[in-house]
Design a protein around this motif. Structure first.
Motif, PDB file in Angstrom:
ATOM      1  N   GLY A 229     -12.125  94.872   1.569  1.00 40.23           N
ATOM      2  CA  GLY A 229     -10.907  95.138   2.318  1.00 40.23           C
ATOM      3  C   GLY A 229     -11.018  94.910   3.810  1.00 40.23           C
ATOM      4  N   GLU A 230     -10.034  95.424   4.498  1.00 37.30           N
ATOM      5  CA  GLU A 230      -9.852  95.224   5.923  1.00 37.30           C
ATOM      6  C   GLU A 230     -11.086  95.574   6.748  1.00 37.30           C
ATOM      7  N   GLU A 231     -11.736  96.693   6.404  1.00 32.16           N
ATOM      8  CA  GLU A 231     -12.832  97.160   7.232  1.00 32.16           C
ATOM      9  C   GLU A 231     -14.139  96.443   6.942  1.00 32.16           C
ATOM     10  N   GLY A 232     -14.413  96.220   5.641  1.00 30.68           N
ATOM     11  CA  GLY A 232     -15.770  95.784   5.313  1.00 30.68           C
ATOM     12  C   GLY A 232     -15.981  94.292   5.114  1.00 30.68           C
ATOM     13  N   TRP A 233     -14.916  93.481   5.167  1.00 29.18           N
ATOM     14  CA  TRP A 233     -15.073  92.099   4.693  1.00 29.18           C
ATOM     15  C   TRP A 233     -16.001  91.252   5.567  1.00 29.18           C
ATOM     16  N   GLU A 234     -15.933  91.483   6.875  1.00 33.49           N
ATOM     17  CA  GLU A 234     -16.708  90.612   7.761  1.00 33.49           C
ATOM     18  C   GLU A 234     -18.207  90.672   7.492  1.00 33.49           C
ATOM     19  N   GLY A 235     -18.720  91.922   7.473  1.00 30.89           N
ATOM     20  CA  GLY A 235     -20.153  92.108   7.260  1.00 30.89           C
ATOM     21  C   GLY A 235     -20.569  91.612   5.893  1.00 30.89           C
TER      22      GLY A 235
ATOM     23  N   ARG B 134     -20.897  87.842   5.688  1.00 32.89           N
ATOM     24  CA  ARG B 134     -22.157  87.374   6.289  1.00 32.89           C
ATOM     25  C   ARG B 134     -23.310  87.597   5.324  1.00 32.89           C
ATOM     26  N   ARG B 135     -23.348  88.793   4.727  1.00 28.43           N
ATOM     27  CA  ARG B 135     -24.473  89.098   3.816  1.00 28.43           C
ATOM     28  C   ARG B 135     -24.457  88.192   2.597  1.00 28.43           C
ATOM     29  N   LEU B 136     -23.248  87.815   2.145  1.00 34.41           N
ATOM     30  CA  LEU B 136     -23.177  86.954   0.961  1.00 34.41           C
ATOM     31  C   LEU B 136     -23.445  85.491   1.288  1.00 34.41           C
ATOM     32  N   GLY B 137     -23.455  85.172   2.583  1.00 33.31           N
ATOM     33  CA  GLY B 137     -23.667  83.771   2.970  1.00 33.31           C
ATOM     34  C   GLY B 137     -22.412  82.940   2.783  1.00 33.31           C
ATOM     35  N   VAL B 138     -21.256  83.582   2.921  1.00 30.43           N
ATOM     36  CA  VAL B 138     -19.985  82.888   2.763  1.00 30.43           C
ATOM     37  C   VAL B 138     -19.363  82.747   4.140  1.00 30.43           C
ATOM     38  N   GLU B 139     -19.127  81.500   4.558  1.00 32.94           N
ATOM     39  CA  GLU B 139     -18.677  81.277   5.933  1.00 32.94           C
ATOM     40  C   GLU B 139     -17.182  81.049   6.084  1.00 32.94           C
ATOM     41  N   ASP B 140     -16.536  80.671   5.004  1.00 35.40           N
ATOM     42  CA  ASP B 140     -15.115  80.326   5.096  1.00 35.40           C
ATOM     43  C   ASP B 140     -14.284  81.322   4.307  1.00 35.40           C
ATOM     44  N   VAL B 141     -13.646  82.237   5.048  1.00 37.39           N
ATOM     45  CA  VAL B 141     -12.871  83.298   4.419  1.00 37.39           C
ATOM     46  C   VAL B 141     -11.514  83.394   5.099  1.00 37.39           C
ATOM     47  N   LEU B 142     -10.471  83.523   4.277  1.00 42.63           N
ATOM     48  CA  LEU B 142      -9.111  83.763   4.796  1.00 42.63           C
ATOM     49  C   LEU B 142      -8.573  84.991   4.080  1.00 42.63           C
ATOM     50  N   ILE B 143      -8.126  85.981   4.838  1.00 38.10           N
ATOM     51  CA  ILE B 143      -7.595  87.191   4.235  1.00 38.10           C
ATOM     52  C   ILE B 143      -6.127  87.331   4.620  1.00 38.10           C
TER      53      ILE B 143
END
Lengths: 139, 367
Positions: B320-326, B329-338
């Motif tokens: 969700g809103e709070e946790g997605w950024e970190g 990064r941990r998953l190694g996913v660079e392209d995210v649109l929410i």
């Protein structure tokens, strides 16, 4: 040996020696071939600027309804009939047997790329138009 | 006049009347139209579409450049393989996964196919990487909410106590004991549901088959989640333009450019679910609470590993809103649109570089 003895009736004087009747046959035939090939190869898939609603049932394209013509179409899907209506330049699904009515709730669609997907009934209504800006849709 | 004399024309120009020149003119008269026809023919190769149903959704293969081979054969093969996957992994019935789940619930172990074993191993590492936000072992909870069967009956949410009890039993992929192809579980509450990454796996498989078949440019779309192959206008041409569509309105909310070999996967709150008493309960459950995750509307991930894209979209939705950024990064996913509930958007910088948002997006934050 000089050739082109058959005189061209169209051109006058000196030019006749340049272009023989045989040459004319070739030129006319070639021009005709190019002209006739135009609608076949160059005019693009749907004519100028006419958006259509493509109705796809069970994976196969069933009909294309032009959005400029009012129409109502009923198709049989996996669960029953889905009714699609086109009016005033837009298409919408008015009836569908799906439990969540998602494709009915989408309401009017009119721009290329917009779609109403009735997944349980396996019916998709998708707006197609000239030069759609997208190669594919993610949702 | 001597036989070999060339008659002079009005312009006293011998050259134009020479047989060689006339031969050249004839060649052009035929050659130019021939070239025009040839180019016209090349223009006309329209994309070929193959559609079928599998894995509970409509699947569309669009071949833009077939290369040397007829795509019909590989489309058929992919169709059959996906049907086999669907049967093998259906939560009910007698497929391999359903049988495994019944054995695990009875505290027993079972030999499975190498394919399923490796999928389960992958599931374990995805669970670890996502810190439990992606958890395919909560099949019991999914079943409790009624998302296992394709029912048309109106439904109501399960009893809250039942949800809490199931959640407290804490089934996790980490509970699985994987010994080669023998699968056991330390926790009988474990019930595997592959819905969170089955499409990713199927997409990766389809892409391999398409490459092997020599298809040069195509899009394989599994009910909205897609993978690309090649480029639409040849290897030195432009990238694919993917329209991200909001299922509620049917509108495209963003346009993303991707290269060949990319997976574009979206998890959203409008895909599957039911309405009850005016509220819509969707199918992406938060393993921590047992209830549908709520804080954003959809998550779109681009990555060249379709399994990761699929799992990450789910995990980031739960974060969700709070946790997605970190988490991204941990998953190694660079392209995210929410997309959030207010029609607002968050993106990573890398996603922003390839994305154009439409007017319906009210604000955009780039992280």
């Amino acid at each position: 040996m000089t050739e082109g003895r058959a005189e061209s009736p169209v051109l006058s004087g000196a030019a006749r020696t340049l272009v023989s009747r045989t040459d004319w046959v070739v030129i006319v035939a070639a021009a005709a071939a190019v002209t006739l090939s135009y609608p076949l190869l160059w005019s693009g898939s749907e004519g100028s600027g006419d958006a259509t609603a493509a109705v796809i049932v069970n994976g196969e394209e069933h009909t294309r309804l032009p959005l400029r013509e009012a129409a109502e179409l009923t198709v049989e899907g996996a669960l029953g009939p889905t009714v699609i209506r086109v009016e005033e330049g837009a298409a919408r699904v008015v009836e569908d047997p799906g439990p969540q009515q998602l494709c009915v709730r989408v309401g009017e669609i009119r721009r290329p790329g917009q779609a109403a997907v009735c997944l349980p009934n396996r019916v998709v209504v998708e707006i197609r138009g000239d030069q759609s800006a997208y190669d594919a849709f993610n949702y | 006049m001597p036989l070999n004399a060339v008659p002079l024309n009005r312009f006293h120009n011998r050259a134009l009347a020479a047989p060689r020149v006339r031969g050249l003119l004839r060649l052009l008269a035929i050659g130019i139209p021939a070239v025009i026809l040839a180019v016209g023919c090349a223009q006309e190769r329209a994309p070929e579409h193959y559609r079928f149903f599998a894995l509970g959704t409509e699947i569309e293969l669009t071949v833009v450049e077939r290369g040397r081979n007829d795509p019909g054969y590989v489309a058929d093969y992919i169709h059959r393989r996906l049907q086999v996957m669907e049967e093998a992994w259906h939560p009910d019935g007698n497929g391999e996964l359903a049988r495994l789940n019944r054995r695990l619930a009875a505290g027993e172990s079972m030999e499975v196919s190498p394919e399923l074993a490796s999928l389960l191993e992958r599931g374990q590492s995805l669970e670890t990487a996502s810190e439990g936000l992606f958890n395919p072992a909560i099949g019991g909870l999914v079943r409790l909410w009624g998302f296992v069967t394709d029912t048309t009956r109106p439904r109501s949410p399960p009893d809250e106590e039942a949800v809490r009890a199931k959640t407290a039993s804490s089934p996790r992929m980490a509970d699985l004991v994987i010994d080669g192809t023998r699968i056991g579980a330390a926790n009988p509450a474990v019930e595997i549901n592959l819905g969170g990454y089955a499409k990713g796996y199927a997409a990766a498989h389809a892409l391999d088959q398409l490459r092997e078949a020599g298809i040069e440019a195509a899009v394989f779309n599994l009910g909205g989640d897609l993978v690309t192959l090649g480029r639409p206008d040849g290897p030195r041409g432009r990238l694919w333009r993917i329209g991200v569509r909001d299922p509620r309105s049917g509108e495209v909310v963003a346009s993303i450019q991707v290269d060949g070999g990319s997976a574009v996967f979206t998890s959203g709150d409008y895909e599957r679910g039911f309405e009850h008493d005016g509220e819509f309960y969707h199918h992406i459950l938060d393993p921590r609470t047992g209830f549908p995750a709520g804080s954003v509307r959809s998550v779109t991930v681009v990555h060249d590993d379709p399994v990761l894209a699929d799992a990450a979209a789910t995990a980031l939705f739960v974060a969700g809103e709070e946790g997605w950024e970190g988490l991204a990064r941990r998953l190694g996913v660079e392209d995210v649109l929410i997309i959030g509930h207010r029609g607002n958007a968050w993106m990573t910088a890398s996603m922003a570089d390839r994305t154009m948002l439409e007017e319906s997006i009210t604000e955009a934050v780039i992280r």
